[in-house]
Design a protein around this motif. Structure first.
Motif, PDB file in Angstrom:
ATOM      1  N   ARG A   1      -2.841  10.156   8.419  1.00  0.00           N
ATOM      2  CA  ARG A   1      -2.228   9.386   7.340  1.00  0.00           C
ATOM      3  C   ARG A   1      -3.345   8.842   6.454  1.00  0.00           C
ATOM      4  O   ARG A   1      -4.221   8.117   6.927  1.00  0.00           O
ATOM      5  N   ASP A   2      -3.313   9.178   5.189  1.00  0.00           N
ATOM      6  CA  ASP A   2      -4.387   8.825   4.261  1.00  0.00           C
ATOM      7  C   ASP A   2      -3.970   7.733   3.288  1.00  0.00           C
ATOM      8  O   ASP A   2      -2.827   7.713   2.803  1.00  0.00           O
ATOM      9  N   PHE A   3      -4.913   6.894   2.972  1.00  0.00           N
ATOM     10  CA  PHE A   3      -4.711   5.860   1.960  1.00  0.00           C
ATOM     11  C   PHE A   3      -4.611   6.486   0.579  1.00  0.00           C
ATOM     12  O   PHE A   3      -5.366   7.411   0.247  1.00  0.00           O
ATOM     13  N   VAL A   4      -3.687   5.963  -0.212  1.00  0.00           N
ATOM     14  CA  VAL A   4      -3.543   6.419  -1.593  1.00  0.00           C
ATOM     15  C   VAL A   4      -3.875   5.296  -2.578  1.00  0.00           C
ATOM     16  O   VAL A   4      -4.734   5.448  -3.437  1.00  0.00           O
ATOM     17  N   ALA A   5      -3.186   4.160  -2.413  1.00  0.00           N
ATOM     18  CA  ALA A   5      -3.389   3.053  -3.348  1.00  0.00           C
ATOM     19  C   ALA A   5      -2.859   1.764  -2.724  1.00  0.00           C
ATOM     20  O   ALA A   5      -2.024   1.807  -1.815  1.00  0.00           O
ATOM     21  N   ALA A   6      -3.346   0.643  -3.223  1.00  0.00           N
ATOM     22  CA  ALA A   6      -2.857  -0.661  -2.777  1.00  0.00           C
ATOM     23  C   ALA A   6      -2.907  -1.631  -3.944  1.00  0.00           C
ATOM     24  O   ALA A   6      -3.696  -1.461  -4.883  1.00  0.00           O
TER      25      ALA A   6
ATOM     26  N   ASN B   1      -8.789  -4.701   4.999  1.00  0.00           N
ATOM     27  CA  ASN B   1      -9.226  -3.397   4.529  1.00  0.00           C
ATOM     28  C   ASN B   1      -8.012  -2.643   4.008  1.00  0.00           C
ATOM     29  O   ASN B   1      -7.200  -2.156   4.777  1.00  0.00           O
ATOM     30  N   TYR B   2      -7.890  -2.565   2.691  1.00  0.00           N
ATOM     31  CA  TYR B   2      -6.683  -2.013   2.077  1.00  0.00           C
ATOM     32  C   TYR B   2      -6.418  -0.566   2.475  1.00  0.00           C
ATOM     33  O   TYR B   2      -5.269  -0.129   2.440  1.00  0.00           O
ATOM     34  N   SER B   3      -7.447   0.147   2.807  1.00  0.00           N
ATOM     35  CA  SER B   3      -7.276   1.569   3.118  1.00  0.00           C
ATOM     36  C   SER B   3      -6.972   1.848   4.583  1.00  0.00           C
ATOM     37  O   SER B   3      -6.780   3.005   4.958  1.00  0.00           O
ATOM     38  N   ASN B   4      -6.915   0.819   5.397  1.00  0.00           N
ATOM     39  CA  ASN B   4      -6.690   0.985   6.828  1.00  0.00           C
ATOM     40  C   ASN B   4      -5.207   0.823   7.137  1.00  0.00           C
ATOM     41  O   ASN B   4      -4.682  -0.296   7.148  1.00  0.00           O
ATOM     42  N   TYR B   5      -4.520   1.917   7.431  1.00  0.00           N
ATOM     43  CA  TYR B   5      -3.073   1.845   7.613  1.00  0.00           C
ATOM     44  C   TYR B   5      -2.694   0.996   8.827  1.00  0.00           C
ATOM     45  O   TYR B   5      -1.587   0.458   8.886  1.00  0.00           O
ATOM     46  N   VAL B   6      -3.590   0.849   9.772  1.00  0.00           N
ATOM     47  CA  VAL B   6      -3.302   0.072  10.985  1.00  0.00           C
ATOM     48  C   VAL B   6      -3.017  -1.384  10.651  1.00  0.00           C
ATOM     49  O   VAL B   6      -2.275  -2.077  11.361  1.00  0.00           O
ATOM     50  N   GLU B   7      -3.553  -1.873   9.552  1.00  0.00           N
ATOM     51  CA  GLU B   7      -3.399  -3.284   9.203  1.00  0.00           C
ATOM     52  C   GLU B   7      -2.042  -3.613   8.607  1.00  0.00           C
ATOM     53  O   GLU B   7      -1.695  -4.779   8.488  1.00  0.00           O
TER      54      GLU B   7
ATOM     55  N   GLY C   1       0.829  -1.197   0.000  1.00  0.00           N
ATOM     56  CA  GLY C   1       0.000   0.000   0.000  1.00  0.00           C
ATOM     57  C   GLY C   1       0.863   1.247   0.000  1.00  0.00           C
ATOM     58  O   GLY C   1       2.005   1.234   0.466  1.00  0.00           O
ATOM     59  N   TRP C   2       0.307   2.311  -0.539  1.00  0.00           N
ATOM     60  CA  TRP C   2       0.916   3.633  -0.452  1.00  0.00           C
ATOM     61  C   TRP C   2      -0.026   4.531   0.361  1.00  0.00           C
ATOM     62  O   TRP C   2      -1.231   4.545   0.106  1.00  0.00           O
ATOM     63  N   PHE C   3       0.559   5.248   1.282  1.00  0.00           N
ATOM     64  CA  PHE C   3      -0.179   6.188   2.102  1.00  0.00           C
ATOM     65  C   PHE C   3       0.548   7.533   2.067  1.00  0.00           C
ATOM     66  O   PHE C   3       1.712   7.602   1.704  1.00  0.00           O
TER      67      PHE C   3
END
Length: 123
Positions: A44-49, A103-109, A34-36
């Motif tokens: 910190r926001d999700f960009v792509a995975a 969840n690809y957009s969840n940086y915690v994972e 993933g990129w954040f």
């Protein structure tokens, strides 16, 4: 897995940059990447995975149609091609990886992170 992001810089609005994520360690090819991004004072926001085999990509609405995520498992690399950059894309960009993501957009994972690379887009 150890990650290192690179390729950031200063670019004018409308320009392009290509970020690279270099991975070391075993089993990178079995990790989601993933990129954040994180702007000063913001979350910190999700960009792509991208899935481990590259067959599926996911994007934040704000970058759809402008950014492209890809990977090269033979060389332990992942990329983020950023086109039509806007001033609001300015942030520190991080690559991250994990073998199991719900969840690809969840940086915690994501358990593994690179150190970040600064992207600055001038208007």
């Amino acid at each position: 897995v150890q990650l290192q992001a690179s390729g950031g810089g200063l670019v004018q609005a409308g320009g392009s940059l290509r970020l690279s994520c270099t991975a070391s360690g075993r089993f990178f090819s079995k990790h989601v990447v993933g990129w954040f991004r994180q702007a000063p004072g913001k979350e910190r926001d999700f960009v792509a995975a991208i899935t481990w085999n590259g067959n599926n990509q996911y994007y934040a609405d704000s970058v759809k149609g402008r950014f492209t995520i890809s990977r090269d498992n033979d060389n332990n690399m992942a990329y983020l091609q950023m086109n039509k950059l806007k001033p609001e894309d300015t942030a520190v960009y991080y690559c991250a990886a994990d073998p199991i993501i719900l969840n690809y957009s969840n940086y915690v994972e994501y358990d593994y992170w690179g150190q970040g690379t600064q992207v600055t887009v001038s208007s």
